[in-house]
Design a protein around this motif. Structure first.
Motif, PDB file in Angstrom:
ATOM      1  N   UNK A   1       0.836  -1.204   0.000  1.00  0.00           N
ATOM      2  CA  UNK A   1       0.000   0.000   0.000  1.00  0.00           C
ATOM      3  C   UNK A   1       0.875   1.261   0.000  1.00  0.00           C
ATOM      4  N   UNK A   2       0.617   2.210  -0.916  1.00  0.00           N
ATOM      5  CA  UNK A   2       1.379   3.458  -0.937  1.00  0.00           C
ATOM      6  C   UNK A   2       0.797   4.492   0.033  1.00  0.00           C
ATOM      7  N   UNK A   3       1.640   5.423   0.447  1.00  0.00           N
ATOM      8  CA  UNK A   3       1.206   6.530   1.300  1.00  0.00           C
ATOM      9  C   UNK A   3       2.117   7.722   1.022  1.00  0.00           C
ATOM     10  N   UNK A   4       1.620   8.901   1.415  1.00  0.00           N
ATOM     11  CA  UNK A   4       2.424  10.115   1.310  1.00  0.00           C
ATOM     12  C   UNK A   4       2.392  10.843   2.644  1.00  0.00           C
ATOM     13  N   UNK A   5       3.550  11.393   3.005  1.00  0.00           N
ATOM     14  CA  UNK A   5       3.682  12.179   4.226  1.00  0.00           C
ATOM     15  C   UNK A   5       4.458  13.444   3.895  1.00  0.00           C
ATOM     16  N   UNK A   6       4.139  14.507   4.599  1.00  0.00           N
ATOM     17  CA  UNK A   6       4.856  15.775   4.416  1.00  0.00           C
ATOM     18  C   UNK A   6       5.791  15.976   5.596  1.00  0.00           C
ATOM     19  N   UNK A   7       7.053  16.250   5.292  1.00  0.00           N
ATOM     20  CA  UNK A   7       8.010  16.583   6.341  1.00  0.00           C
ATOM     21  C   UNK A   7       7.764  18.056   6.683  1.00  0.00           C
ATOM     22  N   UNK A   8       7.160  18.284   7.833  1.00  0.00           N
ATOM     23  CA  UNK A   8       6.748  19.628   8.232  1.00  0.00           C
ATOM     24  C   UNK A   8       7.909  20.424   8.830  1.00  0.00           C
ATOM     25  N   UNK A   9       8.787  19.749   9.557  1.00  0.00           N
ATOM     26  CA  UNK A   9       9.947  20.388  10.184  1.00  0.00           C
ATOM     27  C   UNK A   9      11.081  19.374  10.193  1.00  0.00           C
ATOM     28  N   UNK A  10      12.316  19.875  10.036  1.00  0.00           N
ATOM     29  CA  UNK A  10      13.490  19.004  10.093  1.00  0.00           C
ATOM     30  C   UNK A  10      14.652  19.819  10.624  1.00  0.00           C
ATOM     31  N   UNK A  11      15.306  19.324  11.660  1.00  0.00           N
ATOM     32  CA  UNK A  11      16.452  20.017  12.243  1.00  0.00           C
ATOM     33  C   UNK A  11      17.555  19.022  12.575  1.00  0.00           C
ATOM     34  N   UNK A  12      18.644  19.062  11.792  1.00  0.00           N
ATOM     35  CA  UNK A  12      19.799  18.228  12.117  1.00  0.00           C
ATOM     36  C   UNK A  12      20.423  18.693  13.431  1.00  0.00           C
ATOM     37  N   UNK A  13      20.431  19.984  13.662  1.00  0.00           N
ATOM     38  CA  UNK A  13      21.025  20.537  14.888  1.00  0.00           C
ATOM     39  C   UNK A  13      20.310  19.982  16.125  1.00  0.00           C
ATOM     40  N   UNK A  14      18.981  19.960  16.084  1.00  0.00           N
ATOM     41  CA  UNK A  14      18.196  19.455  17.220  1.00  0.00           C
ATOM     42  C   UNK A  14      17.942  17.946  17.140  1.00  0.00           C
ATOM     43  N   UNK A  15      18.373  17.332  16.041  1.00  0.00           N
ATOM     44  CA  UNK A  15      18.146  15.903  15.787  1.00  0.00           C
ATOM     45  C   UNK A  15      16.672  15.544  15.979  1.00  0.00           C
ATOM     46  N   UNK A  16      15.836  16.219  15.174  1.00  0.00           N
ATOM     47  CA  UNK A  16      14.387  16.029  15.288  1.00  0.00           C
ATOM     48  C   UNK A  16      13.724  16.351  13.950  1.00  0.00           C
ATOM     49  N   UNK A  17      12.685  15.596  13.618  1.00  0.00           N
ATOM     50  CA  UNK A  17      11.818  16.022  12.517  1.00  0.00           C
ATOM     51  C   UNK A  17      10.383  15.612  12.782  1.00  0.00           C
ATOM     52  N   UNK A  18       9.493  16.375  12.160  1.00  0.00           N
ATOM     53  CA  UNK A  18       8.055  16.178  12.305  1.00  0.00           C
ATOM     54  C   UNK A  18       7.468  15.924  10.924  1.00  0.00           C
ATOM     55  N   UNK A  19       6.575  14.973  10.864  1.00  0.00           N
ATOM     56  CA  UNK A  19       5.916  14.670   9.592  1.00  0.00           C
ATOM     57  C   UNK A  19       4.417  14.526   9.793  1.00  0.00           C
ATOM     58  N   UNK A  20       3.679  14.731   8.694  1.00  0.00           N
ATOM     59  CA  UNK A  20       2.218  14.670   8.705  1.00  0.00           C
ATOM     60  C   UNK A  20       1.748  13.741   7.592  1.00  0.00           C
ATOM     61  N   UNK A  21       0.763  12.939   7.902  1.00  0.00           N
ATOM     62  CA  UNK A  21       0.165  12.006   6.942  1.00  0.00           C
ATOM     63  C   UNK A  21      -0.688  12.799   5.961  1.00  0.00           C
ATOM     64  N   UNK A  22      -0.448  12.588   4.678  1.00  0.00           N
ATOM     65  CA  UNK A  22      -1.264  13.234   3.639  1.00  0.00           C
ATOM     66  C   UNK A  22      -2.360  12.278   3.192  1.00  0.00           C
TER      67      UNK A  22
END
Length: 141
Positions: A52-73
């Motif tokens: 099954x395919x899906x798409x997500x949007x990377x809303x925020x990404x920070x290598x400095x903070x070692x964190x990213x946020x994503x949202x299901x499309x």
């Protein structure tokens, strides 16, 4: 609205773990339920292990903070809204913790409850696989 929070301790430094986690397009390397993933700008296109395919949007990404946020499309999960953040937190130079959280909503409460259990299971399996990979780099797929 449902919430999930999964944490796991790693006996390697945060930079080692972030080297695996920090590339949103490489999740198929350490999340067993994902067969393939690729990035197109901020959109992650993935195919689950069941095809099954899906798409997500990377809303925020920070290598400095070692964190990213994503949202299901869109995709096979019956979600109205889904937002997840994965963070690699320093403990010492030789240990760290991965903190993976999600908030989401579905059409009905019973569906949210089922999805919460499924998503938590996916997160735990992924972190177990990640632990194997960072503890033994020759395991890398």
């Amino acid at each position: 609205m449902a919430e999930i929070k999964v944490q796991q301790h790693f006996s390697v430094g945060a930079e080692t773990v972030w080297a695996q986690v920090g590339d949103p397009g490489a999740i198929a390397d350490w999340i067993p339920s994902v067969a393939t993933a690729r990035m197109e700008q901020e959109i992650r296109h993935l195919v689950f292990a069941d095809g099954q395919p899906a798409r997500e949007r990377i809303a925020e990404h920070s290598d400095r903070d070692r964190r990213y946020t994503y949202e299901y499309i869109d995709g096979p999960l019956p979600l109205k809204q889904y937002r997840s953040t994965i963070s690699v937190l320093d403990a010492t130079s030789e240990a760290c913790t991965v903190d993976w959280t999600a908030t989401f909503s579905a059409e009905a409460e019973e569906v949210e409850s089922e999805l919460a259990a499924t998503i938590e299971e996916i997160y735990r399996a992924a972190l177990k696989e990640l632990s194997t990979i960072v503890s033994n780099p020759s395991v890398r797929g």
